[in-house]
Design a protein around this motif. Structure first.
Motif, PDB file in Angstrom:
ATOM      1  N   VAL A 137       0.864  -1.179   0.000  1.00 27.96           N
ATOM      2  CA  VAL A 137       0.000   0.000   0.000  1.00 27.96           C
ATOM      3  C   VAL A 137       0.900   1.228   0.000  1.00 27.96           C
ATOM      4  CG1 VAL A 137      -1.937  -1.126   1.141  1.00 27.96           C
ATOM      5  CG2 VAL A 137      -0.175  -0.006   2.531  1.00 27.96           C
ATOM      6  N   PRO A 138       0.390   2.389  -0.411  1.00 28.24           N
ATOM      7  CA  PRO A 138       1.238   3.583  -0.503  1.00 28.24           C
ATOM      8  C   PRO A 138       1.758   4.043   0.855  1.00 28.24           C
ATOM      9  CG  PRO A 138      -0.813   3.870  -1.730  1.00 28.24           C
ATOM     10  CD  PRO A 138      -0.981   2.640  -0.902  1.00 28.24           C
ATOM     11  N   CYS A 139       2.906   4.700   0.834  1.00 28.26           N
ATOM     12  CA  CYS A 139       3.405   5.401   2.018  1.00 28.26           C
ATOM     13  C   CYS A 139       3.900   6.776   1.582  1.00 28.26           C
ATOM     14  CB  CYS A 139       4.486   4.612   2.747  1.00 28.26           C
ATOM     15  SG  CYS A 139       5.960   4.249   1.775  1.00 28.26           S
ATOM     16  N   ARG A 140       3.846   7.706   2.483  1.00 28.25           N
ATOM     17  CA  ARG A 140       4.126   9.106   2.156  1.00 28.25           C
ATOM     18  C   ARG A 140       5.569   9.284   1.678  1.00 28.25           C
ATOM     19  NH1 ARG A 140       3.180  13.007   6.976  1.00 28.25           N
ATOM     20  NH2 ARG A 140       0.994  12.477   6.555  1.00 28.25           N
ATOM     21  N   ASP A 141       5.713   9.825   0.482  1.00 33.27           N
ATOM     22  CA  ASP A 141       7.012  10.136  -0.115  1.00 33.27           C
ATOM     23  C   ASP A 141       7.918   8.920  -0.250  1.00 33.27           C
ATOM     24  OD1 ASP A 141       6.311  12.862  -0.244  1.00 33.27           O
ATOM     25  OD2 ASP A 141       7.040  13.207   1.799  1.00 33.27           O
ATOM     26  N   GLY A 142       7.368   7.725  -0.087  1.00 37.85           N
ATOM     27  CA  GLY A 142       8.179   6.516  -0.189  1.00 37.85           C
ATOM     28  C   GLY A 142       9.143   6.325   0.961  1.00 37.85           C
ATOM     29  N   VAL A 143       8.956   7.050   2.068  1.00 37.93           N
ATOM     30  CA  VAL A 143       9.907   7.022   3.185  1.00 37.93           C
ATOM     31  C   VAL A 143       9.610   5.849   4.109  1.00 37.93           C
ATOM     32  CG1 VAL A 143      10.668   8.247   5.259  1.00 37.93           C
ATOM     33  CG2 VAL A 143      10.320   9.493   3.108  1.00 37.93           C
ATOM     34  N   SER A 144      10.653   5.116   4.490  1.00 39.88           N
ATOM     35  CA  SER A 144      10.534   4.070   5.507  1.00 39.88           C
ATOM     36  C   SER A 144      11.838   3.993   6.282  1.00 39.88           C
ATOM     37  CB  SER A 144      10.204   2.718   4.870  1.00 39.88           C
ATOM     38  OG  SER A 144      11.295   2.241   4.113  1.00 39.88           O
ATOM     39  N   HIS A 145      11.866   3.132   7.311  1.00 36.34           N
ATOM     40  CA  HIS A 145      13.037   3.052   8.202  1.00 36.34           C
ATOM     41  C   HIS A 145      13.361   4.440   8.748  1.00 36.34           C
ATOM     42  CE1 HIS A 145      14.824  -1.056   6.782  1.00 36.34           C
ATOM     43  NE2 HIS A 145      13.518  -1.100   7.005  1.00 36.34           N
ATOM     44  N   SER A 146      12.323   5.155   9.103  1.00 37.13           N
ATOM     45  CA  SER A 146      12.467   6.548   9.509  1.00 37.13           C
ATOM     46  C   SER A 146      11.305   6.926  10.409  1.00 37.13           C
ATOM     47  CB  SER A 146      12.474   7.456   8.275  1.00 37.13           C
ATOM     48  OG  SER A 146      12.275   8.815   8.612  1.00 37.13           O
ATOM     49  N   GLU A 147      11.545   7.866  11.318  1.00 38.34           N
ATOM     50  CA  GLU A 147      10.446   8.391  12.132  1.00 38.34           C
ATOM     51  C   GLU A 147       9.390   9.087  11.270  1.00 38.34           C
ATOM     52  OE1 GLU A 147      12.238   9.846  16.252  1.00 38.34           O
ATOM     53  OE2 GLU A 147      13.506  10.418  14.550  1.00 38.34           O
ATOM     54  N   ARG A 148       9.771   9.515  10.074  1.00 43.36           N
ATOM     55  CA  ARG A 148       8.828  10.207   9.172  1.00 43.36           C
ATOM     56  C   ARG A 148       7.950   9.241   8.380  1.00 43.36           C
ATOM     57  NH1 ARG A 148      10.434  12.739   5.079  1.00 43.36           N
ATOM     58  NH2 ARG A 148      12.558  11.947   4.870  1.00 43.36           N
ATOM     59  N   TRP A 176       5.055   7.100   7.108  1.00 39.83           N
ATOM     60  CA  TRP A 176       3.627   7.350   7.331  1.00 39.83           C
ATOM     61  C   TRP A 176       2.791   6.704   6.233  1.00 39.83           C
ATOM     62  CZ3 TRP A 176       1.174   8.767  11.492  1.00 39.83           C
ATOM     63  CH2 TRP A 176      -0.188   9.133  11.406  1.00 39.83           C
ATOM     64  N   ALA A 177       1.662   6.159   6.628  1.00 37.36           N
ATOM     65  CA  ALA A 177       0.649   5.667   5.690  1.00 37.36           C
ATOM     66  C   ALA A 177      -0.688   6.255   6.106  1.00 37.36           C
ATOM     67  CB  ALA A 177       0.587   4.141   5.700  1.00 37.36           C
ATOM     68  N   GLU A 211      -6.822   5.625   5.154  1.00 38.12           N
ATOM     69  CA  GLU A 211      -7.600   5.021   4.067  1.00 38.12           C
ATOM     70  C   GLU A 211      -6.798   3.965   3.317  1.00 38.12           C
ATOM     71  OE1 GLU A 211      -8.108   7.393   0.353  1.00 38.12           O
ATOM     72  OE2 GLU A 211      -7.253   9.011   1.539  1.00 38.12           O
ATOM     73  N   HIS A 212      -5.491   4.190   3.163  1.00 37.91           N
ATOM     74  CA  HIS A 212      -4.667   3.203   2.470  1.00 37.91           C
ATOM     75  C   HIS A 212      -4.479   1.950   3.315  1.00 37.91           C
ATOM     76  CE1 HIS A 212      -2.888   6.868   0.203  1.00 37.91           C
ATOM     77  NE2 HIS A 212      -3.898   6.338  -0.469  1.00 37.91           N
ATOM     78  N   VAL A 213      -4.319   2.147   4.609  1.00 42.02           N
ATOM     79  CA  VAL A 213      -4.221   1.019   5.534  1.00 42.02           C
ATOM     80  C   VAL A 213      -5.483   0.161   5.457  1.00 42.02           C
ATOM     81  CG1 VAL A 213      -4.265   0.457   8.003  1.00 42.02           C
ATOM     82  CG2 VAL A 213      -2.599   2.110   7.124  1.00 42.02           C
ATOM     83  N   ALA A 214      -6.644   0.810   5.498  1.00 44.02           N
ATOM     84  CA  ALA A 214      -7.918   0.088   5.481  1.00 44.02           C
ATOM     85  C   ALA A 214      -8.126  -0.649   4.158  1.00 44.02           C
ATOM     86  CB  ALA A 214      -9.073   1.061   5.730  1.00 44.02           C
ATOM     87  N   LYS A 215      -7.778  -0.009   3.047  1.00 45.32           N
ATOM     88  CA  LYS A 215      -7.931  -0.665   1.747  1.00 45.32           C
ATOM     89  C   LYS A 215      -7.029  -1.896   1.650  1.00 45.32           C
ATOM     90  CE  LYS A 215      -9.225   3.563  -0.757  1.00 45.32           C
ATOM     91  NZ  LYS A 215      -8.772   4.609  -1.723  1.00 45.32           N
ATOM     92  N   GLY A 216      -5.802  -1.771   2.129  1.00 43.41           N
ATOM     93  CA  GLY A 216      -4.910  -2.920   2.105  1.00 43.41           C
ATOM     94  C   GLY A 216      -5.442  -4.065   2.941  1.00 43.41           C
TER      95      GLY A 216
END
Length: 413
Positions: A376-387, A389-390, A393-398
Protein backbone atom coordinates in the motif's frame (compact mmCIF):
# COMPACT_ATOMS: atom_id res chain seq x y z
CA UNK A 1 -13.87 -12.58 -5.54
CA UNK A 2 -15.19 -14.41 -2.46
CA UNK A 3 -18.79 -13.65 -1.51
CA UNK A 4 -19.38 -10.48 0.49
CA UNK A 5 -17.65 -10.45 3.87
CA UNK A 6 -18.04 -8.20 6.92
CA UNK A 7 -15.93 -5.06 6.50
CA UNK A 8 -12.61 -4.48 8.17
CA UNK A 9 -13.03 -2.34 11.28
CA UNK A 10 -10.86 0.46 9.92
CA UNK A 11 -11.09 2.58 13.08
CA UNK A 12 -9.99 -0.32 15.29
CA UNK A 13 -7.10 -1.18 12.95
CA UNK A 14 -5.89 2.43 12.97
CA UNK A 15 -6.24 2.57 16.75
CA UNK A 16 -4.21 -0.63 17.05
CA UNK A 17 -1.47 0.79 14.85
CA UNK A 18 -1.24 3.98 16.91
CA UNK A 19 -1.38 2.07 20.20
CA UNK A 20 1.38 -0.29 19.10
CA UNK A 21 3.35 2.69 17.80
CA UNK A 22 3.24 4.28 21.26
CA UNK A 23 5.37 1.41 22.59
CA UNK A 24 8.89 2.73 22.22
CA UNK A 25 7.54 5.97 20.74
CA UNK A 26 10.19 8.53 19.83
CA UNK A 27 10.12 12.33 20.01
CA UNK A 28 10.09 12.44 16.21
CA UNK A 29 6.88 10.44 15.98
CA UNK A 30 8.37 7.05 15.20
CA UNK A 31 9.02 3.90 17.22
CA UNK A 32 12.17 2.39 18.69
CA UNK A 33 11.64 -1.35 19.27
CA UNK A 34 14.79 -3.28 18.36
CA UNK A 35 14.31 -7.04 18.33
CA UNK A 36 14.14 -8.60 21.81
CA UNK A 37 14.44 -5.25 23.56
CA UNK A 38 12.14 -4.48 26.47
CA UNK A 39 9.96 -2.43 24.11
CA UNK A 40 9.73 -5.37 21.69
CA UNK A 41 8.72 -7.63 24.57
CA UNK A 42 5.95 -5.18 25.51
CA UNK A 43 4.72 -5.01 21.90
CA UNK A 44 4.66 -8.79 21.66
CA UNK A 45 2.73 -9.06 24.92
CA UNK A 46 0.11 -6.68 23.54
CA UNK A 47 -0.14 -8.72 20.33
CA UNK A 48 -0.64 -11.90 22.34
CA UNK A 49 -3.36 -10.19 24.42
CA UNK A 50 -5.24 -8.94 21.37
CA UNK A 51 -4.92 -12.35 19.68
CA UNK A 52 -6.39 -14.16 22.68
CA UNK A 53 -9.16 -11.57 22.85
CA UNK A 54 -10.00 -12.60 19.28
CA UNK A 55 -10.25 -16.24 20.33
CA UNK A 56 -6.92 -17.33 18.82
CA UNK A 57 -4.57 -19.98 20.17
CA UNK A 58 -1.13 -18.46 20.68
CA UNK A 59 2.14 -20.42 20.52
CA UNK A 60 5.81 -19.42 20.32
CA UNK A 61 8.69 -21.35 18.78
CA UNK A 62 12.33 -21.64 19.80
CA UNK A 63 13.48 -18.57 17.83
CA UNK A 64 10.62 -16.50 19.29
CA UNK A 65 8.25 -16.46 16.31
CA UNK A 66 4.69 -15.99 17.62
CA UNK A 67 1.78 -17.77 15.89
CA UNK A 68 -1.87 -16.92 16.65
CA UNK A 69 -4.16 -19.57 15.15
CA UNK A 70 -7.83 -19.49 14.18
CA UNK A 71 -8.84 -23.08 13.60
CA UNK A 72 -10.31 -24.23 10.31
CA UNK A 73 -13.05 -26.77 9.86
CA UNK A 74 -10.63 -29.36 8.43
CA UNK A 75 -7.74 -29.96 10.87
CA UNK A 76 -5.86 -31.98 8.22
CA UNK A 77 -5.35 -28.96 5.97
CA UNK A 78 -2.26 -26.73 6.32
CA UNK A 79 -2.86 -23.13 7.42
CA UNK A 80 -2.98 -19.88 5.53
CA UNK A 81 -0.41 -17.70 7.32
CA UNK A 82 -0.64 -13.90 7.47
CA UNK A 83 2.11 -11.88 9.03
CA UNK A 84 5.15 -9.69 9.21
CA UNK A 85 7.02 -8.27 12.24
CA UNK A 86 6.69 -5.92 15.22
CA UNK A 87 10.36 -5.03 15.70
CA UNK A 88 11.52 -1.72 14.25
CA UNK A 89 14.64 0.00 13.07
CA UNK A 90 16.56 2.16 15.57
CA UNK A 91 14.52 4.34 15.22
CA UNK A 92 11.83 3.34 12.75
CA UNK A 93 8.21 4.13 12.01
CA UNK A 94 4.78 2.89 13.00
CA UNK A 95 3.95 0.88 9.87
CA UNK A 96 6.88 -1.14 8.52
CA UNK A 97 6.09 -4.72 9.51
CA UNK A 98 3.51 -3.71 12.10
CA UNK A 99 0.81 -3.22 9.46
CA UNK A 100 1.18 -6.81 8.25
CA UNK A 101 0.69 -8.25 11.74
CA UNK A 102 -2.15 -6.03 12.92
CA UNK A 103 -4.00 -6.24 9.60
CA UNK A 104 -3.96 -10.00 10.16
CA UNK A 105 -5.78 -9.44 13.45
CA UNK A 106 -8.25 -7.18 11.64
CA UNK A 107 -8.91 -10.00 9.15
CA UNK A 108 -9.66 -12.48 11.93
CA UNK A 109 -11.92 -10.03 13.74
CA UNK A 110 -13.93 -9.47 10.55
CA UNK A 111 -14.36 -13.21 10.06
CA UNK A 112 -15.39 -13.57 13.71
CA UNK A 113 -17.89 -10.72 13.34
CA UNK A 114 -19.60 -12.57 10.51
CA UNK A 115 -19.25 -15.97 12.20
CA UNK A 116 -17.52 -17.11 9.02
CA UNK A 117 -15.57 -20.36 9.12
CA UNK A 118 -12.78 -21.36 6.75
CA UNK A 119 -11.64 -24.84 5.77
CA UNK A 120 -7.97 -24.03 6.32
CA UNK A 121 -6.86 -22.59 9.62
CA UNK A 122 -5.61 -18.99 9.51
CA UNK A 123 -2.52 -18.11 11.50
CA UNK A 124 -1.09 -14.66 12.19
CA UNK A 125 2.66 -14.57 12.74
CA UNK A 126 5.05 -12.05 14.25
CA UNK A 127 8.49 -13.04 12.97
CA UNK A 128 11.47 -12.45 15.24
CA UNK A 129 14.15 -9.94 14.22
CA UNK A 130 13.06 -9.09 10.71
CA UNK A 131 14.84 -5.76 10.71
CA UNK A 132 18.30 -7.00 11.65
CA UNK A 133 18.91 -3.62 13.29
CA UNK A 134 20.20 -5.17 16.51
CA UNK A 135 21.14 -8.73 15.53
CA UNK A 136 22.32 -9.63 12.05
CA UNK A 137 21.23 -10.91 9.65
CA UNK A 138 17.73 -9.57 9.27
CA UNK A 139 14.70 -11.62 8.23
CA UNK A 140 15.97 -14.02 10.87
CA UNK A 141 12.91 -15.68 12.37
CA UNK A 142 11.39 -16.55 9.01
CA UNK A 143 14.76 -17.69 7.66
CA UNK A 144 15.14 -20.16 10.53
CA UNK A 145 11.53 -21.29 10.03
CA UNK A 146 12.19 -21.90 6.33
CA UNK A 147 15.40 -23.83 7.01
CA UNK A 148 17.61 -21.16 5.44
CA UNK A 149 19.46 -20.34 8.67
CA UNK A 150 20.34 -22.93 11.35
CA UNK A 151 18.66 -22.29 14.69
CA UNK A 152 21.88 -22.56 16.70
CA UNK A 153 23.60 -20.07 14.41
CA UNK A 154 20.77 -17.58 14.91
CA UNK A 155 20.78 -18.07 18.68
CA UNK A 156 24.50 -17.34 18.82
CA UNK A 157 24.31 -13.94 17.12
CA UNK A 158 25.68 -11.03 19.17
CA UNK A 159 24.54 -7.41 19.17
CA UNK A 160 26.93 -4.40 19.27
CA UNK A 161 26.84 -4.45 23.09
CA UNK A 162 27.93 -8.09 23.22
CA UNK A 163 24.52 -9.49 24.17
CA UNK A 164 23.72 -12.91 22.72
CA UNK A 165 20.39 -13.39 20.95
CA UNK A 166 19.59 -16.69 22.67
CA UNK A 167 20.18 -15.14 26.07
CA UNK A 168 18.00 -12.16 25.17
CA UNK A 169 15.24 -14.54 24.11
CA UNK A 170 15.41 -16.10 27.57
CA UNK A 171 15.70 -12.76 29.40
CA UNK A 172 12.63 -11.34 27.71
CA UNK A 173 10.65 -14.58 27.96
CA UNK A 174 10.36 -14.89 24.18
CA UNK A 175 11.89 -18.37 23.76
CA UNK A 176 9.06 -20.79 23.07
CA UNK A 177 8.76 -24.54 23.39
CA UNK A 178 7.56 -25.20 19.86
CA UNK A 179 10.05 -26.47 17.25
CA UNK A 180 10.88 -24.01 14.48
CA UNK A 181 9.36 -24.84 11.10
CA UNK A 182 9.13 -28.36 9.77
CA UNK A 183 5.44 -28.14 8.94
CA UNK A 184 3.37 -27.55 5.84
CA UNK A 185 1.81 -24.20 4.97
CA UNK A 186 -0.91 -23.61 2.39
CA UNK A 187 -0.30 -19.92 1.61
CA UNK A 188 1.62 -16.99 3.06
CA UNK A 189 0.25 -13.44 2.75
CA UNK A 190 2.08 -10.27 3.82
CA UNK A 191 0.72 -6.71 3.71
CA UNK A 192 3.36 -3.97 3.80
CA UNK A 193 3.91 -0.32 3.02
CA UNK A 194 5.63 0.06 -0.35
CA UNK A 195 8.81 1.75 0.96
CA UNK A 196 8.95 3.51 -2.39
CA UNK A 197 7.10 6.35 -4.16
CA UNK A 198 5.40 4.60 -7.08
CA UNK A 199 1.94 3.96 -5.62
CA UNK A 200 1.60 7.42 -4.12
CA UNK A 201 2.83 9.22 -7.23
CA UNK A 202 0.52 7.26 -9.53
CA UNK A 203 -2.49 7.38 -7.19
CA UNK A 204 -2.72 3.56 -7.15
CA UNK A 205 -4.27 1.80 -4.15
CA UNK A 206 -2.66 -1.64 -4.20
CA UNK A 207 0.39 -3.38 -5.65
CA UNK A 208 0.85 -7.11 -5.99
CA UNK A 209 4.61 -7.55 -5.74
CA UNK A 210 5.90 -9.31 -8.82
CA UNK A 211 9.59 -9.88 -8.31
CA UNK A 212 12.42 -9.46 -5.82
CA UNK A 213 15.97 -8.20 -6.34
CA UNK A 214 19.47 -9.65 -6.23
CA UNK A 215 21.06 -8.83 -2.90
CA UNK A 216 24.23 -9.32 -0.87
CA UNK A 217 26.05 -7.76 2.05
CA UNK A 218 29.63 -6.54 2.15
CA UNK A 219 31.92 -6.44 5.19
CA UNK A 220 35.20 -4.51 5.13
CA UNK A 221 38.03 -4.42 7.68
CA UNK A 222 40.80 -1.84 7.31
CA UNK A 223 43.96 -2.48 9.36
CA UNK A 224 46.23 0.49 10.06
CA UNK A 225 48.61 1.32 12.90
CA UNK A 226 47.96 2.98 16.23
CA UNK A 227 49.76 6.18 17.15
CA UNK A 228 49.43 9.59 18.82
CA UNK A 229 47.36 12.08 16.83
CA UNK A 230 49.35 15.00 18.23
CA UNK A 231 52.88 13.69 17.68
CA UNK A 232 52.93 11.20 14.81
CA UNK A 233 54.05 13.01 11.62
CA UNK A 234 51.33 13.19 9.01
CA UNK A 235 53.58 11.49 6.47
CA UNK A 236 54.10 8.53 8.83
CA UNK A 237 50.48 7.90 9.73
CA UNK A 238 48.71 4.65 8.80
CA UNK A 239 45.18 5.80 9.57
CA UNK A 240 42.57 3.07 9.07
CA UNK A 241 39.70 5.57 9.34
CA UNK A 242 41.10 7.73 6.54
CA UNK A 243 41.26 4.75 4.16
CA UNK A 244 37.75 3.72 5.22
CA UNK A 245 36.50 7.24 4.47
CA UNK A 246 37.87 7.05 0.95
CA UNK A 247 36.17 3.69 0.44
CA UNK A 248 32.85 4.96 1.82
CA UNK A 249 32.83 7.75 -0.76
CA UNK A 250 33.77 5.33 -3.54
CA UNK A 251 30.95 2.96 -2.59
CA UNK A 252 28.43 5.80 -2.67
CA UNK A 253 29.58 6.84 -6.15
CA UNK A 254 29.25 3.24 -7.33
CA UNK A 255 25.70 3.05 -5.98
CA UNK A 256 24.70 6.36 -7.55
CA UNK A 257 25.83 5.11 -10.96
CA UNK A 258 23.42 2.14 -10.74
CA UNK A 259 20.25 3.97 -9.73
CA UNK A 260 17.34 3.24 -10.14
CA UNK A 261 17.75 -0.50 -10.79
CA UNK A 262 20.40 -0.88 -8.10
CA UNK A 263 22.01 0.92 -5.22
CA UNK A 264 24.56 0.62 -2.44
CA UNK A 265 25.91 2.83 0.36
CA UNK A 266 28.07 2.09 3.36
CA UNK A 267 25.71 2.02 6.34
CA UNK A 268 27.70 0.95 9.41
CA UNK A 269 31.14 1.81 10.76
CA UNK A 270 33.06 0.76 13.87
CA UNK A 271 36.39 2.33 14.70
CA UNK A 272 39.18 1.43 17.14
CA UNK A 273 40.26 2.78 19.51
CA UNK A 274 37.79 5.59 18.72
CA UNK A 275 39.78 7.96 20.86
CA UNK A 276 40.37 11.58 19.87
CA UNK A 277 44.13 11.43 20.51
CA UNK A 278 44.79 8.01 18.98
CA UNK A 279 45.21 7.25 15.29
CA UNK A 280 42.69 4.52 14.39
CA UNK A 281 44.35 1.19 13.80
CA UNK A 282 41.23 -0.75 12.79
CA UNK A 283 38.02 0.32 11.09
CA UNK A 284 35.15 -1.91 10.03
CA UNK A 285 32.29 -0.95 7.74
CA UNK A 286 29.47 -2.73 5.98
CA UNK A 287 27.00 -2.15 3.17
CA UNK A 288 24.06 -3.82 1.43
CA UNK A 289 23.92 -4.31 -2.35
CA UNK A 290 20.59 -4.52 -4.19
CA UNK A 291 19.99 -4.69 -7.91
CA UNK A 292 17.12 -5.90 -10.05
CA UNK A 293 19.58 -7.66 -12.38
CA UNK A 294 22.17 -10.29 -11.48
CA UNK A 295 24.76 -8.66 -13.75
CA UNK A 296 24.15 -5.39 -11.94
CA UNK A 297 24.83 -6.94 -8.55
CA UNK A 298 28.03 -8.46 -9.91
CA UNK A 299 29.04 -5.12 -11.42
CA UNK A 300 28.61 -3.33 -8.09
CA UNK A 301 30.62 -6.01 -6.29
CA UNK A 302 33.38 -5.90 -8.88
CA UNK A 303 33.66 -2.11 -8.73
CA UNK A 304 33.84 -2.12 -4.93
CA UNK A 305 36.50 -4.85 -5.00
CA UNK A 306 38.50 -2.75 -7.46
CA UNK A 307 38.18 0.30 -5.20
CA UNK A 308 39.43 -1.75 -2.26
CA UNK A 309 42.50 -2.87 -4.21
CA UNK A 310 43.27 0.68 -5.36
CA UNK A 311 42.89 2.23 -1.90
CA UNK A 312 44.95 -0.53 -0.30
CA UNK A 313 47.72 0.03 -2.81
CA UNK A 314 47.71 3.81 -2.44
CA UNK A 315 47.62 3.80 1.38
CA UNK A 316 49.76 0.74 2.00
CA UNK A 317 47.11 -0.61 4.39
CA UNK A 318 45.65 -4.10 4.56
CA UNK A 319 41.97 -4.08 3.59
CA UNK A 320 39.90 -7.26 3.83
CA UNK A 321 36.56 -7.51 2.00
CA UNK A 322 33.96 -10.28 2.21
CA UNK A 323 30.65 -10.54 0.37
CA UNK A 324 28.07 -12.67 2.21
CA UNK A 325 24.34 -13.22 2.65
CA UNK A 326 23.57 -13.63 -1.05
CA UNK A 327 19.91 -13.68 -2.07
CA UNK A 328 18.85 -14.18 -5.67
CA UNK A 329 15.75 -12.71 -7.28
CA UNK A 330 12.59 -14.71 -7.93
CA UNK A 331 9.04 -14.16 -9.14
CA UNK A 332 6.17 -14.33 -6.66
CA UNK A 333 3.27 -16.69 -7.37
CA UNK A 334 1.49 -15.55 -10.57
CA UNK A 335 -1.71 -17.15 -9.27
CA UNK A 336 -1.66 -15.15 -6.06
CA UNK A 337 -0.68 -11.95 -7.82
CA UNK A 338 -3.73 -12.37 -10.02
CA UNK A 339 -5.88 -13.14 -6.98
CA UNK A 340 -4.74 -9.96 -5.25
CA UNK A 341 -5.46 -7.81 -8.27
CA UNK A 342 -8.84 -9.46 -8.92
CA UNK A 343 -9.73 -8.85 -5.28
CA UNK A 344 -8.73 -5.21 -5.54
CA UNK A 345 -10.77 -4.81 -8.70
CA UNK A 346 -13.80 -6.41 -7.02
CA UNK A 347 -13.49 -3.90 -4.19
CA UNK A 348 -13.30 -1.00 -6.64
CA UNK A 349 -9.62 -0.36 -5.97
CA UNK A 350 -6.89 0.40 -8.48
CA UNK A 351 -3.94 -1.98 -8.60
CA UNK A 352 -0.68 -2.73 -10.38
CA UNK A 353 2.33 -5.00 -10.13
CA UNK A 354 5.62 -3.72 -8.73
CA UNK A 355 8.99 -5.31 -7.99
CA UNK A 356 10.65 -4.90 -4.61
CA UNK A 357 14.27 -4.02 -3.95
CA UNK A 358 14.01 -4.76 -0.22
CA UNK A 359 13.98 -7.96 1.84
CA UNK A 360 10.80 -9.16 3.57
CA UNK A 361 9.79 -12.29 5.46
CA UNK A 362 7.81 -13.20 2.35
CA UNK A 363 11.12 -13.90 0.63
CA UNK A 364 11.82 -16.71 3.09
CA UNK A 365 8.29 -18.10 2.91
CA UNK A 366 8.25 -18.23 -0.88
CA UNK A 367 10.39 -21.36 -0.64
CA UNK A 368 7.76 -23.14 1.46
CA UNK A 369 4.46 -22.26 -0.20
CA UNK A 370 2.83 -19.88 -2.71
CA UNK A 371 3.31 -16.40 -1.31
CA UNK A 372 1.84 -12.96 -1.91
CA UNK A 373 3.42 -9.66 -0.88
CA UNK A 374 0.94 -6.77 -1.05
CA UNK A 375 1.95 -3.11 -0.98
CA UNK A 376 0.00 0.00 0.00
CA UNK A 377 1.24 3.58 -0.50
CA UNK A 378 3.40 5.40 2.02
CA UNK A 379 4.13 9.11 2.16
CA UNK A 380 7.01 10.14 -0.12
CA UNK A 381 8.18 6.52 -0.19
CA UNK A 382 9.91 7.02 3.18
CA UNK A 383 10.53 4.07 5.51
CA UNK A 384 13.04 3.05 8.20
CA UNK A 385 12.47 6.55 9.51
CA UNK A 386 10.45 8.39 12.13
CA UNK A 387 8.83 10.21 9.17
CA UNK A 388 7.38 6.95 7.83
CA UNK A 389 3.63 7.35 7.33
CA UNK A 390 0.65 5.67 5.69
CA UNK A 391 -2.79 7.24 5.45
CA UNK A 392 -5.69 5.55 7.31
CA UNK A 393 -7.60 5.02 4.07
CA UNK A 394 -4.67 3.20 2.47
CA UNK A 395 -4.22 1.02 5.53
CA UNK A 396 -7.92 0.09 5.48
CA UNK A 397 -7.93 -0.66 1.75
CA UNK A 398 -4.91 -2.92 2.11
CA UNK A 399 -6.55 -4.79 4.98
CA UNK A 400 -9.73 -5.28 2.92
CA UNK A 401 -7.70 -6.82 0.10
CA UNK A 402 -5.93 -9.00 2.66
CA UNK A 403 -9.27 -10.12 4.13
CA UNK A 404 -10.77 -11.23 0.82
CA UNK A 405 -7.54 -12.83 -0.38
CA UNK A 406 -7.14 -14.76 2.87
CA UNK A 407 -10.77 -15.92 2.83
CA UNK A 408 -10.43 -17.05 -0.79
CA UNK A 409 -7.26 -19.00 -0.12
CA UNK A 410 -8.48 -20.49 3.15
CA UNK A 411 -11.76 -21.56 1.55
CA UNK A 412 -15.12 -20.75 3.08
CA UNK A 413 -16.61 -23.72 4.92
Amino acid sequence: MTASLPPIDAERLWSDLMTMGAIGETAGGGSFRPALSDADREARALFRFWARQAGLTVTTDAIGNIFARREGTDPNLPPVVIGSHLDTQMPGGKFDGVLGVLAGLAVVRALNEGDIRTRHAIEIVDWTNEEGARFQPGVMGSAVFAGKLPLEEALSRVDPEGKVLGQELDRTGQAGAMPVGGRALHRYLELHIEQGPELESSGTDIAAVSRTSFMCSGYVTVNGENGHTQTTPMSARRNALTAAARLILAIDEIGAAEEPLGMVSASTITNWPNNRVNIPHRTELSYAVVHMEEDGRRRIMDRIEAAVRQIAQETGLEIDLQHRHFRDAFDFSPELRSAVRETADGLGLSSCELPTLTAHDALSMQELCPTALIFVPCRDGVSHSEREWAEPEHVAKGAEVLLYTAAREAGLA
